[in-house]
Design a protein around this motif. Structure first.
Motif, PDB file in Angstrom:
ATOM      1  N   GLN A 139     -29.951  45.931  60.284  1.00 37.27           N
ATOM      2  CA  GLN A 139     -27.902  46.116  59.909  1.00 37.27           C
ATOM      3  C   GLN A 139     -28.324  47.569  59.234  1.00 37.27           C
ATOM      4  OE1 GLN A 139     -26.785  44.570  56.714  1.00 37.27           O
ATOM      5  NE2 GLN A 139     -24.380  43.851  57.770  1.00 37.27           N
ATOM      6  N   GLU A 140     -29.113  48.015  58.333  1.00 32.75           N
ATOM      7  CA  GLU A 140     -29.309  49.664  57.216  1.00 32.75           C
ATOM      8  C   GLU A 140     -29.104  50.606  58.293  1.00 32.75           C
ATOM      9  OE1 GLU A 140     -32.462  50.265  54.808  1.00 32.75           O
ATOM     10  OE2 GLU A 140     -31.415  50.445  53.167  1.00 32.75           O
ATOM     11  N   TYR A 141     -30.349  50.197  59.686  1.00 27.66           N
ATOM     12  CA  TYR A 141     -30.703  51.360  60.142  1.00 27.66           C
ATOM     13  C   TYR A 141     -29.457  51.744  61.065  1.00 27.66           C
ATOM     14  CZ  TYR A 141     -33.519  54.189  63.386  1.00 27.66           C
ATOM     15  OH  TYR A 141     -34.055  54.441  64.482  1.00 27.66           O
ATOM     16  N   LEU A 142     -29.055  50.767  61.785  1.00 29.95           N
ATOM     17  CA  LEU A 142     -28.001  50.556  62.451  1.00 29.95           C
ATOM     18  C   LEU A 142     -27.037  51.299  61.658  1.00 29.95           C
ATOM     19  CD1 LEU A 142     -26.671  47.494  65.212  1.00 29.95           C
ATOM     20  CD2 LEU A 142     -25.249  49.175  63.145  1.00 29.95           C
ATOM     21  N   TYR A 143     -26.444  51.271  60.868  1.00 24.30           N
ATOM     22  CA  TYR A 143     -24.875  52.273  59.964  1.00 24.30           C
ATOM     23  C   TYR A 143     -25.042  53.798  59.828  1.00 24.30           C
ATOM     24  CZ  TYR A 143     -21.551  48.111  59.027  1.00 24.30           C
ATOM     25  OH  TYR A 143     -20.752  47.840  59.160  1.00 24.30           O
ATOM     26  N   ARG A 144     -27.408  53.603  59.507  1.00 24.74           N
ATOM     27  CA  ARG A 144     -27.620  54.971  59.699  1.00 24.74           C
ATOM     28  C   ARG A 144     -27.090  55.952  60.696  1.00 24.74           C
ATOM     29  NH1 ARG A 144     -31.559  54.294  55.595  1.00 24.74           N
ATOM     30  NH2 ARG A 144     -30.410  54.403  53.813  1.00 24.74           N
TER      31      ARG A 144
ATOM     32  N   LYS B  29     -25.388  43.479  51.376  1.00 21.51           N
ATOM     33  CA  LYS B  29     -26.703  43.806  52.011  1.00 21.51           C
ATOM     34  C   LYS B  29     -26.651  45.255  51.331  1.00 21.51           C
ATOM     35  CE  LYS B  29     -25.029  40.124  54.856  1.00 21.51           C
ATOM     36  NZ  LYS B  29     -24.168  40.016  56.618  1.00 21.51           N
ATOM     37  N   LYS B  30     -28.103  45.489  51.930  1.00 25.31           N
ATOM     38  CA  LYS B  30     -28.488  47.138  52.272  1.00 25.31           C
ATOM     39  C   LYS B  30     -27.918  48.152  52.676  1.00 25.31           C
ATOM     40  CE  LYS B  30     -33.078  47.768  52.703  1.00 25.31           C
ATOM     41  NZ  LYS B  30     -34.474  47.423  52.864  1.00 25.31           N
ATOM     42  N   ALA B  31     -26.837  47.583  54.188  1.00 22.89           N
ATOM     43  CA  ALA B  31     -26.110  48.981  54.903  1.00 22.89           C
ATOM     44  C   ALA B  31     -24.633  48.861  54.002  1.00 22.89           C
ATOM     45  CB  ALA B  31     -25.371  47.673  55.984  1.00 22.89           C
TER      46      ALA B  31
ATOM     47  N   LEU C 135     -20.978  43.430  55.071  1.00 22.90           N
ATOM     48  CA  LEU C 135     -21.840  43.996  54.697  1.00 22.90           C
ATOM     49  C   LEU C 135     -22.124  43.560  52.997  1.00 22.90           C
ATOM     50  CD1 LEU C 135     -20.622  47.301  55.172  1.00 22.90           C
ATOM     51  CD2 LEU C 135     -22.028  46.400  56.261  1.00 22.90           C
ATOM     52  N   ILE C 136     -20.621  41.572  52.915  1.00 18.26           N
ATOM     53  CA  ILE C 136     -21.420  40.874  52.103  1.00 18.26           C
ATOM     54  C   ILE C 136     -21.594  39.623  52.097  1.00 18.26           C
ATOM     55  CG2 ILE C 136     -20.116  40.322  49.611  1.00 18.26           C
ATOM     56  CD1 ILE C 136     -18.730  42.862  50.153  1.00 18.26           C
ATOM     57  N   SER C 137     -22.631  38.890  52.072  1.00 20.04           N
ATOM     58  CA  SER C 137     -22.598  37.962  51.753  1.00 20.04           C
ATOM     59  C   SER C 137     -21.627  36.867  52.155  1.00 20.04           C
ATOM     60  CB  SER C 137     -24.374  36.856  51.904  1.00 20.04           C
ATOM     61  OG  SER C 137     -23.965  36.754  50.390  1.00 20.04           O
TER      62      SER C 137
END
Ligand code: GCB
Length: 600
Positions: free
Chosen positions: A532-537, A587-589, A579-581
């Protein structure tokens, strides 16, 4: 009166006749004299929704006359549910319940004074409500997210009034939303219930806004519309805004309506940097009502969105009207503080209230915090565009929402649809909705979350276009895209571009991917925070190439409940694109987007 003024007044009058119908619309209920009817309500289950017909009219609350009498329900012996609240998570057996429940509250009149009028007000009940008092049906309301009220003056007793409201949350093809949604179908009375007390003639609604044609003048203008309810009307009303030295007499027309315009000097305009709100008081006859109102303009110029005449970039996030930690519909100031607090921390100046009208508390809090809002109706997947009744329902729900939030400066955009495929019936339906909204409210921008198409000309592999014909009726072009999640991998994003055929500002209204908070792996492993973090980037890198990009609302701030999402040990009934549980852990994203917004 000039012809122009006469036409405006006529439009305004016909609008109020339309909204009044058989019941009445009362705005700004938080500042009226009212008793809360929240709390424990008795309930009777009615899974086949027969409680209003046949041999068992539940709303009549029949009590057996003697030991031989047969009555097949009992409020007296019934259990209770908490209102406001989703019924699904209050009792395990109700988790997936879809059908009707009849709720009963017994209450006394606020005070025994004569010459008062009383109204039962419901902030929202999902989806179809039948409101009854002391055995009589007052009326029905359709739509799970907008407020309604019924006058009860004639039926109200001093003591022991039995208010019974039947709520049916069955999903139907002619409903708004229709049968399938990617969110939980929370049933019940999900927002506050009030007993409102008013004088015989009172101010039921009013619209105040800054006249955008006066934006560049030294002395600006506040435009106003006022609606009284009653059988006789005072000839004059008054509006006071002490900080602006406004003390203005309003002439009331024969039918209790009025439109007016006031010159004001040195007005501070509302904006995220300075969310200035003014104390406003309206007086008419024996009625006085207070409000806190901000004044601003919102317009577009070519590919820009202008707030108070200046370009603004909408650093947004999408949101459902749930408190995930409490596993309930949001229904309080505290719930609103939780999610808007997260949005602020993320660096947002904008929130998309998806996919239906959220609770009024969040709109009022956004006014105070300086967060701009996108609001919408659930004109979502699978709507029956061919049915004229569905169109009428949509117009009514939009009218109710506009009535509730017209005076909120934070609310800047009405969105008329989400991910609906163009065809003749749908285009005609949405055009009619756009015209309807513009006929009542010219103080906000219109958009719709459209779908993207693969470009057929140019570079077919790398380019997408937004071709939706509804765009011509909108101020902003918005589209949802899920590159790297529903199509391809995040590594493919950077080479893609988007363009729209019409020169208007663009908002990316959704993008994102799912991640289970606490699951760490690598950027190719689905459901991991790293993916998810990579996808946002990669998505963010792609957006900087969009010509005319004026904002974005990634999907979504927090994980939310959805019966469509059943992957064991990952989803378990939750859409994990937050982005939040659901426990409130970032989360990192979250931090990728935060960094982008902090530098934007
Ligand atoms: C969408 C919908 C939204 C869904 C989301 C998803 O395009 O607009 O309601 O929840 O995708 O998570 O797939």
């Amino acid at each position: 009166m000039t012809t122009h003024k006469k036409i405006t007044l006529l439009l305004f009058l016909s609008f109020f006749v339309l909204i009044n119908g058989q019941d009445i619309f009362i705005s700004n209920v938080q500042n009226r004299k009212a008793a809360s009817l929240n709390g424990k309500w008795k309930y009777v289950l009615d899974p086949y929704s027969t409680g209003q017909i046949g041999f068992m009219p539940i709303y009549k609350n029949v009590i057996p006359k003697d030991k031989s009498d047969r009555v097949e329900y009992s409020f007296e012996k019934a259990q209770t549910l908490w209102i406001p609240g989703s019924w699904n998570f209050q009792k395990p057996e109700l988790q997936y319940f879809e059908g009707s429940i009849w709720f009963q509250k017994v209450f006394n009149k606020i005070d025994p004074s004569k010459n008062k009028r009383y109204f039962v007000y419901v902030g929202a009940a999902n989806y179809l409500s039948t409101v009854t008092l002391n055995g009589e049906i007052l009326g029905k309301h359709e739509g799970g997210f907008t407020p309604f009220c019924f006058e009860v003056t004639r039926l109200l007793k001093e003591k022991d009034n039995s208010l019974i409201i039947g709520v049916n949350n069955s999903r139907e093809s002619n409903s708004i939303p229709a049968k399938v949604t990617d969110w939980f179908n929370h049933g019940g009375i999900t927002r506050d219930v009030l007993l409102i007390e008013e004088p015989e003639t009172f101010i039921s609604n009013y619209f105040l806004s800054l006249d955008k044609t006066s934006l560049n003048l030294e002395s600006k203008r506040i435009e106003g519309k006022l609606q009284l309810s009653g059988t006789t009307f005072p000839p004059k009303a008054r509006i006071l805004i002490p900080e602006l030295k406004v003390n203005y007499e309003i002439t009331i027309e024969n039918d209790g309506c009025s439109t007016f315009s006031i010159d004001v000097k040195n007005i501070e305009l509302w904006s995220p940097e300075n969310p200035k709100l003014y104390n406003v008081t309206l007086e008419a006859g024996n009625d006085t009502i207070n409000d806190l109102i901000g004044f601003r303009t919102i317009e577009t110029k070519e590919k820009q969105i202008l707030l108070n005449g200046k370009p603004v970039f909408l650093k947004g996030i999408s949101l459902h009207d749930e408190n995930p930690v409490r596993k309930d519909r949001a229904n309080s100031v505290d719930d609103a503080k939780l999610v808007l607090g997260w949005a602020k921390e993320l660096g947002c100046n904008f929130v998309r209230l998806a996919h239906y009208p959220h609770q009024e508390n969040i709109v009022r809090l956004a006014d105070k915090l300086g967060i701009m809002l996108w609001e919408e109706l659930p004109l979502y997947w699978g709507i029956n565009w061919d049915d004229p009744e569905v169109l009428n329902k949509a117009k009514k729900q939009f009218t109710e929402l506009i009535n509730r939030d017209f005076n909120r400066a934070s609310s800047i955009i009405w969105s008329i649809a989400n991910e609906t495929a163009p065809n003749d019936a749908r285009n005609a339906f949405l055009t009619s909705i756009a015209e309807h909204i513009k006929s009542i409210d010219q103080t906000r921008l219109l958009t719709a979350a459209c779908k993207k198409d693969q470009a057929v000309d140019g570079h077919p592999d790398d380019e997408y276009t937004i071709n939706d014909p509804i765009m011509q009726h909108l101020d902003i072009i918005s589209f949802n895209e899920y590159l790297g999640w529903y199509g391809g991998l995040p590594s493919e994003c950077r080479k893609k571009t988007f363009r729209s055929k019409i020169d208007k500002p663009i908002i990316v209204s959704e993008f994102g991917g799912g991640a289970l908070q606490g699951f760490y792996a690598d950027s190719l492993t689905r459901w991991s925070e790293d993916y998810q973090e990579y996808l946002y980037r990669e998505n963010i890198a792609m957006f900087d190439k969009i010509d005319g990009l004026a904002g974005m609302t990634p999907w979504i701030l927090a994980d939310f409940m959805s019966p469509l999402r059943q992957l064991p040990d990952v989803q378990d009934g939750w859409n994990r694109k937050g982005l939040i549980s659901e426990r409130g852990i970032k989360k990192k994203a979250f931090f990728v987007l935060q960094k982008y917004y902090m530098t934007k």
